[in-house]
Design an enzyme around this catalytic site. Structure first.
Site, short mmCIF file in Angstrom:
data_model
loop_
_atom_site.label_atom_id
_atom_site.label_comp_id
_atom_site.label_asym_id
_atom_site.label_seq_id
_atom_site.Cartn_x
_atom_site.Cartn_y
_atom_site.Cartn_z
N LYS A 1 -23.22 -72.12 -53.61
CA LYS A 1 -22.03 -72.77 -54.20
C LYS A 1 -21.92 -72.31 -55.65
O LYS A 1 -22.93 -71.98 -56.28
CB LYS A 1 -22.19 -74.30 -54.17
CG LYS A 1 -20.88 -75.06 -54.25
CD LYS A 1 -20.16 -75.14 -52.93
CE LYS A 1 -18.78 -75.73 -53.08
NZ LYS A 1 -18.15 -76.02 -51.79
N ASP B 1 -12.70 -73.95 -53.24
CA ASP B 1 -13.11 -75.36 -53.21
C ASP B 1 -12.14 -76.06 -54.16
O ASP B 1 -11.05 -75.54 -54.42
CB ASP B 1 -14.58 -75.51 -53.66
CG ASP B 1 -15.15 -76.91 -53.40
OD1 ASP B 1 -15.45 -77.22 -52.25
OD2 ASP B 1 -15.25 -77.71 -54.35
P1 NDP Z 1 -8.15 -79.21 -53.89
O1 NDP Z 1 -8.39 -78.79 -55.29
O2 NDP Z 1 -7.15 -78.51 -53.08
O3 NDP Z 1 -7.80 -80.77 -53.86
C1 NDP Z 1 -8.68 -81.70 -54.41
C2 NDP Z 1 -8.02 -83.07 -54.34
O4 NDP Z 1 -8.99 -84.04 -54.71
C3 NDP Z 1 -6.88 -83.21 -55.31
O5 NDP Z 1 -5.96 -84.12 -54.79
C4 NDP Z 1 -7.58 -83.75 -56.54
O6 NDP Z 1 -6.72 -84.46 -57.42
C5 NDP Z 1 -8.56 -84.69 -55.92
N1 NDP Z 1 -9.71 -84.85 -56.83
C6 NDP Z 1 -10.47 -83.87 -57.36
N2 NDP Z 1 -11.40 -84.39 -58.17
C7 NDP Z 1 -11.21 -85.71 -58.14
C8 NDP Z 1 -11.86 -86.79 -58.77
N3 NDP Z 1 -12.89 -86.60 -59.60
N4 NDP Z 1 -11.40 -88.05 -58.48
C9 NDP Z 1 -10.36 -88.24 -57.63
N5 NDP Z 1 -9.70 -87.24 -57.02
C10 NDP Z 1 -10.13 -86.01 -57.27
O7 NDP Z 1 -9.59 -79.18 -53.19
P2 NDP Z 1 -9.94 -79.17 -51.63
O8 NDP Z 1 -8.93 -79.95 -50.87
O9 NDP Z 1 -10.25 -77.79 -51.25
O10 NDP Z 1 -11.34 -79.96 -51.65
C11 NDP Z 1 -11.42 -81.36 -51.47
C12 NDP Z 1 -12.81 -81.73 -51.01
O11 NDP Z 1 -13.09 -81.06 -49.78
C13 NDP Z 1 -13.95 -81.33 -51.96
O12 NDP Z 1 -14.98 -82.28 -51.88
C14 NDP Z 1 -14.43 -80.02 -51.37
O13 NDP Z 1 -15.78 -79.73 -51.74
C15 NDP Z 1 -14.30 -80.33 -49.89
N6 NDP Z 1 -14.27 -79.16 -49.02
C16 NDP Z 1 -13.30 -78.21 -49.16
C17 NDP Z 1 -13.26 -77.14 -48.31
C18 NDP Z 1 -12.18 -76.13 -48.36
O14 NDP Z 1 -12.11 -75.31 -47.44
N7 NDP Z 1 -11.30 -76.14 -49.35
C19 NDP Z 1 -14.30 -76.96 -47.28
C20 NDP Z 1 -15.20 -78.07 -47.14
C21 NDP Z 1 -15.18 -79.11 -48.01
P3 NDP Z 1 -6.16 -83.77 -58.75
O15 NDP Z 1 -4.99 -82.97 -58.31
O16 NDP Z 1 -5.84 -84.89 -59.65
O17 NDP Z 1 -7.29 -82.92 -59.28
#
Ligand code: NDP
Length: 453
Positions: A126, A166
Protein backbone atom coordinates in the site's frame (compact mmCIF):
# COMPACT_ATOMS: atom_id res chain seq x y z
CA UNK A 1 -3.35 -20.38 22.41
CA UNK A 2 -2.94 -16.73 23.29
CA UNK A 3 0.47 -17.71 24.68
CA UNK A 4 1.57 -17.87 21.05
CA UNK A 5 -0.11 -14.74 19.69
CA UNK A 6 0.22 -12.44 22.74
CA UNK A 7 4.02 -12.07 22.53
CA UNK A 8 3.70 -11.16 18.85
CA UNK A 9 1.19 -8.44 19.72
CA UNK A 10 3.39 -7.19 22.55
CA UNK A 11 6.32 -6.95 20.18
CA UNK A 12 4.29 -4.94 17.65
CA UNK A 13 3.14 -2.57 20.40
CA UNK A 14 6.71 -2.12 21.60
CA UNK A 15 8.35 -1.71 18.20
CA UNK A 16 5.68 0.42 16.57
CA UNK A 17 4.40 2.74 19.32
CA UNK A 18 1.58 5.08 18.35
CA UNK A 19 0.60 3.13 15.22
CA UNK A 20 -2.94 2.57 16.45
CA UNK A 21 -4.53 1.58 13.15
CA UNK A 22 -1.75 -0.95 12.53
CA UNK A 23 -2.17 -2.30 16.07
CA UNK A 24 -5.92 -2.67 15.48
CA UNK A 25 -5.48 -4.57 12.22
CA UNK A 26 -2.82 -6.88 13.67
CA UNK A 27 -4.83 -7.50 16.84
CA UNK A 28 -7.92 -8.51 14.88
CA UNK A 29 -5.97 -11.03 12.81
CA UNK A 30 -4.10 -12.44 15.83
CA UNK A 31 -7.39 -12.93 17.70
CA UNK A 32 -8.62 -15.10 14.84
CA UNK A 33 -5.32 -16.95 14.55
CA UNK A 34 -5.19 -17.69 18.27
CA UNK A 35 -8.03 -20.15 17.57
CA UNK A 36 -5.97 -22.24 15.15
CA UNK A 37 -2.27 -21.63 15.53
CA UNK A 38 -1.83 -24.63 17.85
CA UNK A 39 -2.73 -26.89 14.93
CA UNK A 40 0.23 -25.52 12.96
CA UNK A 41 3.39 -26.04 15.08
CA UNK A 42 5.46 -25.75 11.92
CA UNK A 43 4.30 -22.17 11.37
CA UNK A 44 5.10 -21.33 14.99
CA UNK A 45 8.54 -22.95 14.82
CA UNK A 46 9.45 -20.98 11.69
CA UNK A 47 8.18 -17.74 13.28
CA UNK A 48 5.67 -17.00 10.55
CA UNK A 49 3.61 -14.77 12.88
CA UNK A 50 6.65 -12.70 13.85
CA UNK A 51 7.60 -12.33 10.20
CA UNK A 52 4.16 -11.59 8.79
CA UNK A 53 3.70 -8.48 10.97
CA UNK A 54 7.02 -7.02 9.80
CA UNK A 55 6.91 -5.24 6.40
CA UNK A 56 9.48 -6.52 3.92
CA UNK A 57 10.28 -2.91 3.03
CA UNK A 58 9.04 0.60 3.87
CA UNK A 59 9.94 3.47 1.58
CA UNK A 60 9.37 7.05 2.71
CA UNK A 61 10.17 10.04 0.53
CA UNK A 62 9.78 13.79 0.02
CA UNK A 63 7.35 15.04 -2.63
CA UNK A 64 8.04 18.67 -3.59
CA UNK A 65 5.64 20.37 -6.02
CA UNK A 66 4.58 23.91 -6.90
CA UNK A 67 1.02 25.12 -6.59
CA UNK A 68 -0.73 27.43 -9.06
CA UNK A 69 0.64 30.48 -7.22
CA UNK A 70 4.17 29.22 -7.82
CA UNK A 71 4.65 28.44 -4.13
CA UNK A 72 6.65 25.35 -3.24
CA UNK A 73 4.73 22.71 -1.28
CA UNK A 74 6.21 19.66 0.43
CA UNK A 75 4.36 16.43 1.11
CA UNK A 76 5.46 13.05 2.37
CA UNK A 77 5.09 9.97 0.17
CA UNK A 78 5.30 6.37 1.27
CA UNK A 79 5.10 2.80 -0.02
CA UNK A 80 4.82 -0.17 2.32
CA UNK A 81 5.87 -3.41 0.60
CA UNK A 82 4.41 -5.78 3.14
CA UNK A 83 4.59 -9.32 1.83
CA UNK A 84 5.61 -10.86 -1.50
CA UNK A 85 5.16 -14.54 -0.68
CA UNK A 86 2.30 -14.99 -3.14
CA UNK A 87 3.36 -12.57 -5.87
CA UNK A 88 4.50 -9.01 -6.54
CA UNK A 89 3.35 -6.38 -4.05
CA UNK A 90 -0.13 -5.16 -4.97
CA UNK A 91 -2.26 -2.49 -3.33
CA UNK A 92 -3.58 1.00 -3.84
CA UNK A 93 -2.21 4.50 -3.43
CA UNK A 94 -4.08 6.90 -1.15
CA UNK A 95 -3.88 10.69 -1.28
CA UNK A 96 -5.45 12.11 1.87
CA UNK A 97 -4.18 14.48 4.58
CA UNK A 98 -4.61 11.75 7.22
CA UNK A 99 -2.08 9.43 5.54
CA UNK A 100 0.67 8.34 7.94
CA UNK A 101 2.79 5.23 8.46
CA UNK A 102 0.26 3.58 10.76
CA UNK A 103 -2.52 3.85 8.18
CA UNK A 104 -0.25 2.69 5.35
CA UNK A 105 0.91 -0.32 7.36
CA UNK A 106 -2.59 -1.36 8.42
CA UNK A 107 -3.76 -1.14 4.82
CA UNK A 108 -0.76 -3.12 3.51
CA UNK A 109 -1.23 -5.75 6.23
CA UNK A 110 -4.93 -6.17 5.42
CA UNK A 111 -4.12 -6.22 1.72
CA UNK A 112 -1.82 -9.22 2.15
CA UNK A 113 -4.66 -11.41 3.46
CA UNK A 114 -7.22 -9.98 1.05
CA UNK A 115 -5.02 -10.68 -1.94
CA UNK A 116 -4.42 -14.21 -0.69
CA UNK A 117 -8.20 -14.76 -0.52
CA UNK A 118 -8.64 -13.87 -4.20
CA UNK A 119 -6.70 -17.03 -5.11
CA UNK A 120 -4.51 -14.95 -7.46
CA UNK A 121 -0.73 -14.61 -7.19
CA UNK A 122 -0.57 -11.20 -5.55
CA UNK A 123 1.50 -10.03 -2.61
CA UNK A 124 0.41 -7.15 -0.38
CA UNK A 125 1.41 -3.49 -0.38
CA UNK A 126 0.00 0.00 0.00
CA UNK A 127 1.20 3.54 -0.53
CA UNK A 128 0.19 7.14 -0.54
CA UNK A 129 0.86 10.69 0.50
CA UNK A 130 -0.51 13.18 3.01
CA UNK A 131 -1.61 15.30 0.04
CA UNK A 132 -5.15 16.67 -0.06
CA UNK A 133 -6.51 16.64 -3.62
CA UNK A 134 -9.61 18.60 -2.55
CA UNK A 135 -9.77 22.05 -4.12
CA UNK A 136 -6.66 21.51 -6.26
CA UNK A 137 -6.65 22.36 -9.97
CA UNK A 138 -5.99 19.66 -12.58
CA UNK A 139 -2.53 21.09 -13.17
CA UNK A 140 -1.70 20.98 -9.47
CA UNK A 141 -2.83 17.34 -9.34
CA UNK A 142 -0.67 16.57 -12.38
CA UNK A 143 2.41 18.26 -10.91
CA UNK A 144 1.92 16.42 -7.64
CA UNK A 145 1.45 13.03 -9.32
CA UNK A 146 4.54 13.58 -11.47
CA UNK A 147 6.67 14.51 -8.48
CA UNK A 148 5.32 11.53 -6.49
CA UNK A 149 6.21 9.16 -9.34
CA UNK A 150 9.63 10.79 -9.83
CA UNK A 151 10.68 8.92 -6.70
CA UNK A 152 8.31 5.93 -6.65
CA UNK A 153 9.25 4.68 -10.14
CA UNK A 154 12.56 3.21 -8.98
CA UNK A 155 10.81 0.98 -6.42
CA UNK A 156 7.99 -0.44 -8.56
CA UNK A 157 7.58 -2.43 -11.78
CA UNK A 158 5.13 -4.82 -13.40
CA UNK A 159 6.89 -7.79 -11.75
CA UNK A 160 7.84 -6.04 -8.51
CA UNK A 161 5.10 -3.82 -7.19
CA UNK A 162 1.95 -2.76 -9.02
CA UNK A 163 0.03 0.09 -7.33
CA UNK A 164 -3.61 1.01 -8.04
CA UNK A 165 -6.07 3.67 -6.80
CA UNK A 166 -7.61 4.23 -3.38
CA UNK A 167 -9.04 7.27 -1.57
CA UNK A 168 -8.18 10.39 -3.55
CA UNK A 169 -6.65 8.40 -6.42
CA UNK A 170 -8.92 7.62 -9.36
CA UNK A 171 -8.52 7.38 -13.13
CA UNK A 172 -7.15 10.93 -13.45
CA UNK A 173 -4.34 10.40 -10.94
CA UNK A 174 -3.48 6.92 -12.28
CA UNK A 175 -3.18 8.48 -15.75
CA UNK A 176 -0.77 11.21 -14.60
CA UNK A 177 1.34 8.74 -12.60
CA UNK A 178 1.45 6.24 -15.46
CA UNK A 179 2.53 8.97 -17.89
CA UNK A 180 5.43 9.97 -15.65
CA UNK A 181 6.49 6.35 -15.06
CA UNK A 182 6.48 5.69 -18.82
CA UNK A 183 8.54 8.80 -19.46
CA UNK A 184 11.17 8.03 -16.81
CA UNK A 185 11.45 4.34 -17.65
CA UNK A 186 10.87 4.60 -21.40
CA UNK A 187 8.60 1.60 -21.05
CA UNK A 188 4.86 1.02 -21.59
CA UNK A 189 4.04 -1.66 -19.07
CA UNK A 190 1.28 -2.77 -16.72
CA UNK A 191 2.96 -1.11 -13.73
CA UNK A 192 -0.28 0.44 -12.46
CA UNK A 193 -3.81 -0.92 -12.55
CA UNK A 194 -6.95 1.16 -12.94
CA UNK A 195 -5.62 2.51 -16.24
CA UNK A 196 -7.97 3.93 -18.89
CA UNK A 197 -9.66 1.16 -20.88
CA UNK A 198 -8.23 2.61 -24.11
CA UNK A 199 -4.63 2.27 -22.95
CA UNK A 200 -4.24 -0.97 -21.03
CA UNK A 201 -6.95 -0.77 -18.39
CA UNK A 202 -9.43 -3.55 -17.77
CA UNK A 203 -13.12 -3.08 -18.38
CA UNK A 204 -14.99 -3.08 -15.07
CA UNK A 205 -11.98 -2.13 -12.91
CA UNK A 206 -13.68 1.12 -11.75
CA UNK A 207 -16.86 -0.81 -10.90
CA UNK A 208 -15.15 -3.89 -9.44
CA UNK A 209 -14.95 -3.09 -5.72
CA UNK A 210 -18.57 -1.97 -5.45
CA UNK A 211 -19.96 -4.69 -7.72
CA UNK A 212 -17.90 -7.38 -5.95
CA UNK A 213 -19.13 -6.11 -2.58
CA UNK A 214 -22.73 -6.54 -3.65
CA UNK A 215 -22.05 -10.02 -5.10
CA UNK A 216 -20.51 -10.99 -1.77
CA UNK A 217 -23.47 -9.57 0.18
CA UNK A 218 -25.88 -11.47 -2.08
CA UNK A 219 -24.05 -14.73 -1.27
CA UNK A 220 -24.20 -14.02 2.47
CA UNK A 221 -27.95 -13.38 2.22
CA UNK A 222 -28.49 -16.46 0.05
CA UNK A 223 -26.90 -18.48 2.87
CA UNK A 224 -29.98 -17.51 4.88
CA UNK A 225 -32.37 -17.92 1.93
CA UNK A 226 -32.67 -14.13 1.55
CA UNK A 227 -32.06 -11.78 -1.38
CA UNK A 228 -31.32 -8.08 -1.82
CA UNK A 229 -34.61 -7.51 -3.61
CA UNK A 230 -36.61 -4.83 -1.79
CA UNK A 231 -34.00 -4.35 0.96
CA UNK A 232 -33.41 -0.80 2.21
CA UNK A 233 -29.68 -0.08 2.16
CA UNK A 234 -27.46 2.50 3.84
CA UNK A 235 -24.25 3.45 2.04
CA UNK A 236 -21.56 5.75 3.42
CA UNK A 237 -19.06 7.59 1.27
CA UNK A 238 -19.84 8.87 -2.20
CA UNK A 239 -16.65 8.01 -4.06
CA UNK A 240 -15.74 5.14 -6.32
CA UNK A 241 -16.75 2.25 -4.06
CA UNK A 242 -19.95 3.90 -2.80
CA UNK A 243 -21.18 4.83 -6.28
CA UNK A 244 -20.77 1.38 -7.82
CA UNK A 245 -22.15 -0.33 -4.74
CA UNK A 246 -25.27 1.78 -5.22
CA UNK A 247 -25.41 1.01 -8.94
CA UNK A 248 -25.31 -2.76 -8.41
CA UNK A 249 -27.75 -2.63 -5.49
CA UNK A 250 -30.27 -0.80 -7.69
CA UNK A 251 -29.74 -3.40 -10.41
CA UNK A 252 -30.53 -6.11 -7.84
CA UNK A 253 -33.78 -4.44 -6.82
CA UNK A 254 -32.63 -2.94 -3.52
CA UNK A 255 -33.49 0.56 -2.30
CA UNK A 256 -30.52 2.84 -1.55
CA UNK A 257 -31.21 5.73 0.81
CA UNK A 258 -27.92 7.39 1.76
CA UNK A 259 -24.48 8.69 0.82
CA UNK A 260 -21.94 10.70 2.78
CA UNK A 261 -18.59 12.43 2.54
CA UNK A 262 -16.17 13.70 5.15
CA UNK A 263 -18.40 16.72 5.85
CA UNK A 264 -21.77 15.06 6.32
CA UNK A 265 -24.38 12.51 5.28
CA UNK A 266 -27.59 12.77 3.22
CA UNK A 267 -30.57 10.48 3.63
CA UNK A 268 -33.31 10.24 0.99
CA UNK A 269 -36.12 8.02 2.27
CA UNK A 270 -37.79 8.07 -1.18
CA UNK A 271 -34.79 6.15 -2.47
CA UNK A 272 -31.86 7.15 -4.67
CA UNK A 273 -32.84 5.94 -8.14
CA UNK A 274 -30.67 5.80 -11.28
CA UNK A 275 -31.33 9.45 -12.11
CA UNK A 276 -30.36 10.65 -8.64
CA UNK A 277 -27.29 8.39 -8.71
CA UNK A 278 -26.26 9.96 -12.03
CA UNK A 279 -26.53 13.35 -10.31
CA UNK A 280 -24.24 12.14 -7.48
CA UNK A 281 -21.69 10.77 -9.97
CA UNK A 282 -21.64 14.06 -11.86
CA UNK A 283 -21.42 16.04 -8.61
CA UNK A 284 -18.53 14.02 -7.16
CA UNK A 285 -16.56 12.96 -10.24
CA UNK A 286 -16.92 15.95 -12.57
CA UNK A 287 -17.66 18.98 -10.36
CA UNK A 288 -15.84 17.48 -7.36
CA UNK A 289 -18.55 18.97 -5.15
CA UNK A 290 -19.87 18.09 -1.69
CA UNK A 291 -22.69 15.66 -0.88
CA UNK A 292 -24.54 18.52 0.89
CA UNK A 293 -25.47 19.70 -2.62
CA UNK A 294 -27.75 16.67 -3.00
CA UNK A 295 -30.23 18.35 -0.68
CA UNK A 296 -30.12 21.58 -2.72
CA UNK A 297 -31.17 19.53 -5.75
CA UNK A 298 -33.61 17.21 -3.89
CA UNK A 299 -34.92 19.33 -0.96
CA UNK A 300 -37.00 16.52 0.57
CA UNK A 301 -33.76 14.71 1.51
CA UNK A 302 -32.21 15.20 4.96
CA UNK A 303 -28.66 16.37 5.44
CA UNK A 304 -26.65 15.83 8.63
CA UNK A 305 -23.43 17.77 9.06
CA UNK A 306 -20.79 15.72 10.93
CA UNK A 307 -19.23 17.05 14.08
CA UNK A 308 -16.04 15.29 15.18
CA UNK A 309 -17.25 15.57 18.79
CA UNK A 310 -20.44 13.59 18.09
CA UNK A 311 -20.62 10.25 19.92
CA UNK A 312 -22.25 8.55 16.94
CA UNK A 313 -23.06 9.11 13.28
CA UNK A 314 -26.67 9.95 12.38
CA UNK A 315 -26.17 7.87 9.23
CA UNK A 316 -25.94 4.55 11.07
CA UNK A 317 -28.92 5.44 13.27
CA UNK A 318 -31.32 5.22 10.29
CA UNK A 319 -33.69 2.29 9.93
CA UNK A 320 -32.58 -0.08 7.19
CA UNK A 321 -32.06 -3.75 6.30
CA UNK A 322 -28.45 -3.63 5.10
CA UNK A 323 -25.44 -1.36 5.65
CA UNK A 324 -22.47 -0.80 3.34
CA UNK A 325 -19.75 1.40 4.89
CA UNK A 326 -17.75 2.62 1.87
CA UNK A 327 -15.88 5.71 3.13
CA UNK A 328 -12.94 5.12 5.45
CA UNK A 329 -11.46 3.29 8.46
CA UNK A 330 -13.25 3.30 11.83
CA UNK A 331 -16.35 5.08 10.56
CA UNK A 332 -18.56 2.69 12.59
CA UNK A 333 -17.83 2.92 16.31
CA UNK A 334 -19.37 0.91 19.13
CA UNK A 335 -22.39 3.21 19.41
CA UNK A 336 -22.99 3.15 15.65
CA UNK A 337 -22.86 -0.65 15.70
CA UNK A 338 -25.37 -0.70 18.55
CA UNK A 339 -27.73 1.48 16.54
CA UNK A 340 -27.47 -0.81 13.52
CA UNK A 341 -28.08 -3.90 15.66
CA UNK A 342 -30.99 -2.29 17.54
CA UNK A 343 -32.57 -1.32 14.23
CA UNK A 344 -32.45 -4.99 13.21
CA UNK A 345 -30.12 -4.44 10.27
CA UNK A 346 -29.57 -7.98 8.95
CA UNK A 347 -26.31 -7.47 7.06
CA UNK A 348 -23.29 -5.17 7.16
CA UNK A 349 -20.72 -5.62 4.39
CA UNK A 350 -17.55 -3.52 4.38
CA UNK A 351 -16.66 -1.70 1.16
CA UNK A 352 -14.09 0.48 2.91
CA UNK A 353 -11.03 -0.98 4.62
CA UNK A 354 -11.50 -1.59 8.37
CA UNK A 355 -14.51 0.76 8.63
CA UNK A 356 -15.75 -0.97 11.80
CA UNK A 357 -13.97 -0.67 15.15
CA UNK A 358 -13.14 -3.90 16.99
CA UNK A 359 -15.90 -3.15 19.55
CA UNK A 360 -18.33 -2.65 16.67
CA UNK A 361 -17.42 -6.02 15.13
CA UNK A 362 -18.05 -7.71 18.48
CA UNK A 363 -21.54 -6.21 18.57
CA UNK A 364 -22.30 -7.31 15.01
CA UNK A 365 -21.15 -10.87 15.61
CA UNK A 366 -22.92 -11.27 18.94
CA UNK A 367 -26.17 -9.82 17.57
CA UNK A 368 -26.38 -12.50 14.89
CA UNK A 369 -26.09 -9.96 12.09
CA UNK A 370 -24.39 -11.14 8.89
CA UNK A 371 -21.05 -9.36 8.79
CA UNK A 372 -18.81 -9.30 5.71
CA UNK A 373 -15.32 -8.06 6.65
CA UNK A 374 -13.42 -5.89 4.19
CA UNK A 375 -10.71 -8.44 3.46
CA UNK A 376 -13.31 -10.66 1.86
CA UNK A 377 -16.14 -8.32 0.89
CA UNK A 378 -14.18 -5.62 -0.93
CA UNK A 379 -11.63 -7.91 -2.61
CA UNK A 380 -13.34 -7.49 -6.00
CA UNK A 381 -11.27 -4.39 -6.73
CA UNK A 382 -7.90 -6.03 -6.33
CA UNK A 383 -9.20 -9.16 -8.04
CA UNK A 384 -9.99 -7.21 -11.21
CA UNK A 385 -6.63 -5.44 -10.85
CA UNK A 386 -5.14 -8.94 -10.97
CA UNK A 387 -7.17 -9.60 -14.11
CA UNK A 388 -5.88 -6.32 -15.58
CA UNK A 389 -2.34 -7.59 -14.97
CA UNK A 390 -3.20 -10.85 -16.75
CA UNK A 391 -4.58 -8.90 -19.72
CA UNK A 392 -1.49 -6.65 -19.85
CA UNK A 393 0.80 -9.69 -19.68
CA UNK A 394 -0.92 -11.28 -22.67
CA UNK A 395 -1.39 -7.97 -24.55
CA UNK A 396 -5.11 -8.68 -24.81
CA UNK A 397 -8.25 -7.01 -23.54
CA UNK A 398 -11.15 -9.09 -22.33
CA UNK A 399 -14.78 -8.06 -22.81
CA UNK A 400 -16.86 -6.59 -20.00
CA UNK A 401 -18.84 -9.79 -19.63
CA UNK A 402 -15.70 -11.94 -19.48
CA UNK A 403 -14.33 -9.79 -16.66
CA UNK A 404 -17.68 -9.81 -14.87
CA UNK A 405 -17.83 -13.62 -15.08
CA UNK A 406 -14.38 -13.83 -13.47
CA UNK A 407 -15.38 -11.32 -10.79
CA UNK A 408 -18.53 -13.34 -9.99
CA UNK A 409 -16.50 -16.54 -9.75
CA UNK A 410 -13.81 -14.98 -7.54
CA UNK A 411 -16.33 -13.42 -5.12
CA UNK A 412 -18.19 -16.72 -4.87
CA UNK A 413 -14.93 -18.56 -4.15
CA UNK A 414 -14.00 -16.05 -1.47
CA UNK A 415 -17.41 -16.51 0.12
CA UNK A 416 -17.22 -20.31 0.10
CA UNK A 417 -13.64 -20.18 1.45
CA UNK A 418 -14.78 -17.97 4.33
CA UNK A 419 -17.68 -20.30 5.09
CA UNK A 420 -15.43 -23.36 5.00
CA UNK A 421 -12.75 -21.90 7.30
CA UNK A 422 -15.33 -20.42 9.69
CA UNK A 423 -17.03 -23.81 10.00
CA UNK A 424 -13.77 -25.66 10.44
CA UNK A 425 -12.05 -23.37 12.92
CA UNK A 426 -14.60 -20.99 14.44
CA UNK A 427 -18.36 -20.58 14.47
CA UNK A 428 -20.45 -20.81 11.28
CA UNK A 429 -21.02 -17.38 9.72
CA UNK A 430 -18.01 -15.85 11.53
CA UNK A 431 -16.56 -14.53 8.29
CA UNK A 432 -13.99 -12.45 10.21
CA UNK A 433 -12.28 -15.61 11.43
CA UNK A 434 -12.95 -17.36 8.12
CA UNK A 435 -11.25 -14.60 6.09
CA UNK A 436 -8.34 -14.06 8.48
CA UNK A 437 -7.52 -17.74 8.84
CA UNK A 438 -7.89 -18.66 5.17
CA UNK A 439 -5.83 -15.64 4.00
CA UNK A 440 -3.17 -16.38 6.61
CA UNK A 441 -2.81 -20.10 5.84
CA UNK A 442 -2.27 -19.51 2.11
CA UNK A 443 0.31 -16.76 2.72
CA UNK A 444 2.03 -18.64 5.55
CA UNK A 445 2.47 -21.82 3.53
CA UNK A 446 4.09 -19.86 0.71
CA UNK A 447 6.42 -18.19 3.25
CA UNK A 448 7.38 -21.62 4.61
CA UNK A 449 8.22 -22.87 1.13
CA UNK A 450 10.43 -19.87 0.42
CA UNK A 451 12.70 -20.11 3.47
CA UNK A 452 13.87 -17.34 5.77
CA UNK A 453 13.56 -14.25 3.57
P1 NDP B 1 -12.81 7.82 -3.04
O1 NDP B 1 -11.73 8.82 -2.82
O2 NDP B 1 -13.36 7.62 -4.39
O3 NDP B 1 -14.02 8.11 -2.05
C1 NDP B 1 -13.81 8.17 -0.67
C2 NDP B 1 -15.12 8.59 -0.02
O4 NDP B 1 -14.97 8.46 1.39
C3 NDP B 1 -15.47 10.03 -0.28
O5 NDP B 1 -16.85 10.17 -0.25
C4 NDP B 1 -14.80 10.73 0.90
O6 NDP B 1 -15.37 11.99 1.21
C5 NDP B 1 -15.07 9.76 2.00
N1 NDP B 1 -14.05 9.91 3.04
C6 NDP B 1 -12.71 9.85 2.87
N2 NDP B 1 -12.09 10.07 4.04
C7 NDP B 1 -13.05 10.26 4.94
C8 NDP B 1 -13.05 10.53 6.32
N3 NDP B 1 -11.90 10.65 7.01
N4 NDP B 1 -14.26 10.64 6.94
C9 NDP B 1 -15.42 10.51 6.25
N5 NDP B 1 -15.48 10.28 4.93
C10 NDP B 1 -14.31 10.15 4.30
O7 NDP B 1 -12.22 6.45 -2.45
P2 NDP B 1 -12.72 4.95 -2.71
O8 NDP B 1 -14.19 4.93 -2.91
O9 NDP B 1 -11.83 4.36 -3.71
O10 NDP B 1 -12.35 4.28 -1.30
C11 NDP B 1 -13.28 4.20 -0.23
C12 NDP B 1 -12.86 3.09 0.71
O11 NDP B 1 -12.83 1.86 0.00
C13 NDP B 1 -11.47 3.24 1.33
O12 NDP B 1 -11.47 2.69 2.62
C14 NDP B 1 -10.60 2.37 0.42
O13 NDP B 1 -9.42 1.92 1.07
C15 NDP B 1 -11.57 1.23 0.15
N6 NDP B 1 -11.26 0.42 -1.02
C16 NDP B 1 -11.19 0.99 -2.25
C17 NDP B 1 -10.93 0.21 -3.35
C18 NDP B 1 -10.94 0.75 -4.73
O14 NDP B 1 -10.89 -0.05 -5.67
N7 NDP B 1 -11.02 2.05 -4.93
C19 NDP B 1 -10.65 -1.23 -3.20
C20 NDP B 1 -10.87 -1.75 -1.87
C21 NDP B 1 -11.13 -0.92 -0.83
P3 NDP B 1 -14.66 13.35 0.75
O15 NDP B 1 -15.08 13.55 -0.66
O16 NDP B 1 -15.15 14.37 1.69
O17 NDP B 1 -13.18 13.10 0.89
Amino acid sequence: MEHITAPVMESVLRKDPGEKEFHQAVHEVLMSLSKVIDSYPNLVYHKILDRIVEPERVISFRVPWTDDQGILQINRGCRVEMNSALGPYKGGIRFHPSVNLSIMKFLAFEQTFKNALTGLNLGGGKGGADFDPKGKSDLEIMRFCQSFMSELWRHIGDRTDIPAGDIGVGGREIGYMFGQYKRLRNEFSGVLTGKGSQWGGSFLRPEATGFGLVYFAAHMLAGRSETLEGKTCLISGSGNVAQFTAEKLLEMGAKVISFSDSTGAMVDHDGIDHEKLAFVKQLKNVHRGRIAEYQERYPHAQYYRFNPRDAFSPLWAQEADCAFPCATQNEINEQDAKHLAENKVILTAEGANMPTSEEGIEIFLSSGMLFGPAKAANAGGVAVSGLEMAQNGSRLQWSRSQVDDHLHRIMKNIYTTCVEYAQRYSTPENFVDGANIAGFIRTANAMLDQGYV
